[in-house]
Design a protein around this motif. Sequence first.
Motif, PDB file in Angstrom:
ATOM      1  N   ARG A  57     -12.793   4.428 -22.960  1.00  0.00           N
ATOM      2  CA  ARG A  57     -13.225   3.356 -23.861  1.00  0.00           C
ATOM      3  C   ARG A  57     -14.102   2.381 -23.068  1.00  0.00           C
ATOM      4  O   ARG A  57     -13.606   1.408 -22.497  1.00  0.00           O
ATOM      5  N   THR A 152      -2.456 -10.411 -25.263  1.00  0.00           N
ATOM      6  CA  THR A 152      -3.234  -9.646 -24.281  1.00  0.00           C
ATOM      7  C   THR A 152      -4.202 -10.595 -23.565  1.00  0.00           C
ATOM      8  O   THR A 152      -4.491 -11.677 -24.078  1.00  0.00           O
ATOM      9  N   PRO A 153      -4.700 -10.180 -22.407  1.00  0.00           N
ATOM     10  CA  PRO A 153      -5.625 -11.054 -21.677  1.00  0.00           C
ATOM     11  C   PRO A 153      -6.813 -11.508 -22.542  1.00  0.00           C
ATOM     12  O   PRO A 153      -7.242 -12.652 -22.461  1.00  0.00           O
ATOM     13  N   PHE A 158      -8.999  -9.116 -29.679  1.00  0.00           N
ATOM     14  CA  PHE A 158      -8.081  -8.200 -30.353  1.00  0.00           C
ATOM     15  C   PHE A 158      -7.203  -8.870 -31.407  1.00  0.00           C
ATOM     16  O   PHE A 158      -6.436  -8.199 -32.090  1.00  0.00           O
ATOM     17  N   LEU A 181       0.422  -1.053 -28.871  1.00  0.00           N
ATOM     18  CA  LEU A 181      -0.674  -1.408 -27.944  1.00  0.00           C
ATOM     19  C   LEU A 181      -0.824  -2.928 -27.888  1.00  0.00           C
ATOM     20  O   LEU A 181      -0.624  -3.615 -28.887  1.00  0.00           O
ATOM     21  N   GLY A 182      -1.220  -3.398 -26.704  1.00  0.00           N
ATOM     22  CA  GLY A 182      -1.502  -4.822 -26.545  1.00  0.00           C
ATOM     23  C   GLY A 182      -0.392  -5.537 -25.802  1.00  0.00           C
ATOM     24  O   GLY A 182       0.692  -5.739 -26.353  1.00  0.00           O
ATOM     25  N   GLY A 183      -0.652  -5.869 -24.547  1.00  0.00           N
ATOM     26  CA  GLY A 183       0.324  -6.595 -23.730  1.00  0.00           C
ATOM     27  C   GLY A 183       1.529  -5.748 -23.341  1.00  0.00           C
ATOM     28  O   GLY A 183       2.566  -6.273 -22.955  1.00  0.00           O
ATOM     29  N   MET A 202      -1.895   1.463 -23.244  1.00  0.00           N
ATOM     30  CA  MET A 202      -2.153   0.274 -22.421  1.00  0.00           C
ATOM     31  C   MET A 202      -3.376   0.438 -21.541  1.00  0.00           C
ATOM     32  O   MET A 202      -3.806   1.562 -21.259  1.00  0.00           O
ATOM     33  N   ILE A 203      -3.883  -0.738 -21.136  1.00  0.00           N
ATOM     34  CA  ILE A 203      -4.997  -0.772 -20.175  1.00  0.00           C
ATOM     35  C   ILE A 203      -4.491  -1.369 -18.868  1.00  0.00           C
ATOM     36  O   ILE A 203      -4.274  -0.686 -17.880  1.00  0.00           O
ATOM     37  N   SER A 204      -4.289  -2.713 -18.894  1.00  0.00           N
ATOM     38  CA  SER A 204      -4.167  -3.441 -17.635  1.00  0.00           C
ATOM     39  C   SER A 204      -2.877  -3.172 -16.864  1.00  0.00           C
ATOM     40  O   SER A 204      -2.898  -3.234 -15.634  1.00  0.00           O
TER      41      SER A 204
HETATM   42  N1  TZP Z   1      -6.671  -3.079 -28.912  1.00  0.00           N
HETATM   43  C1  TZP Z   1      -5.714  -3.946 -29.232  1.00  0.00           C
HETATM   44  S1  TZP Z   1      -5.092  -4.745 -27.879  1.00  0.00           S
HETATM   45  C2  TZP Z   1      -6.124  -3.881 -26.839  1.00  0.00           C
HETATM   46  C3  TZP Z   1      -6.913  -3.016 -27.568  1.00  0.00           C
HETATM   47  C4  TZP Z   1      -7.921  -2.095 -27.023  1.00  0.00           C
HETATM   48  C5  TZP Z   1      -6.177  -4.122 -25.369  1.00  0.00           C
HETATM   49  C6  TZP Z   1      -4.890  -3.822 -24.699  1.00  0.00           C
HETATM   50  O1  TZP Z   1      -5.008  -4.095 -23.349  1.00  0.00           O
HETATM   51  P1  TZP Z   1      -3.743  -4.368 -22.465  1.00  0.00           P
HETATM   52  O2  TZP Z   1      -4.310  -4.717 -21.118  1.00  0.00           O
HETATM   53  O3  TZP Z   1      -2.928  -3.100 -22.403  1.00  0.00           O
HETATM   54  O4  TZP Z   1      -2.988  -5.496 -23.087  1.00  0.00           O
END
Ligand code: TZP
Length: 228
Positions: A57, A152-153, A158, A181-183, A202-204
């Motif tokens: 992404r 989320t950051p 979002f 998803l998210g935080g 998750m991302i971060s």
């Molecule tokens: N869609 C909703 S929250 C988000 C996306 C792509 C980002 C989530 O990022 P993180 O770092 O896992 O909170």
Amino acid sequence: MIVKSHDILHFDFCILTFAMNIDFKLYLITDRKVTKMPLPEAVRLALKGGVRAVQLREKDLPVRELLALAQELRTITRGFGAKLFINDRVDVAVAVDADGVHLGGQSMPPPAVRTIVGRKMLIGASTHNIEEAREAERGGADFITFGPIFSTPSKEKFGAPVGVEAVRTIKDHVRIPVFGLGGIKSENIFQVMQAGADGVAMISAILSADDIQKAAEDIMIQVERMRS
Ligand code: TZP
């Protein structure tokens, strides 16, 4: 050999169930801006830590750069037997033989994407409320991400967090797998799974960790806790 129609039906059914199999509970979404190293290296470490599904992404990348990154991630994910999804760009997903495509609110809708990818690819969809979740399911998505569950950051991008109870509500309205998803981080995964989520995305929590492999390993343990 005489092939009976019910054999063909059974064969179709097997293909269908195979194609629709969501065999992962942890869905890593990329953001190359949060990693302390080149994205392919970060993804490789996450895969070493147990991640088996990655969504590329990188919305701001020009298509040729995105394609090159997708090709690189395709090679790496294959090496680990992991699935690769491409956000939004169905053309890039097809070009690199991805396992799926992940659609957002501004993407082509799932039914149109299905006409392109058939049953060969999985379709994931981002959702933020019941209506979007139901629409994604009706449109033929194989699974959804739902959130942001927690803060989320980048909250502005979002939206406001929906909270963990919202997962329970969504699960009452759709049958396809739901990924919170998210935080999401190691400490709140159990809560999200207990609320009925089929998995977490998750991302971060993984990509901005100092030790990505260790973070992925810890998170996998939390995700698997529901099984025991
Ligand atoms: N869609 C909703 S929250 C988000 C996306 C792509 C980002 C989530 O990022 P993180 O770092 O896992 O909170």
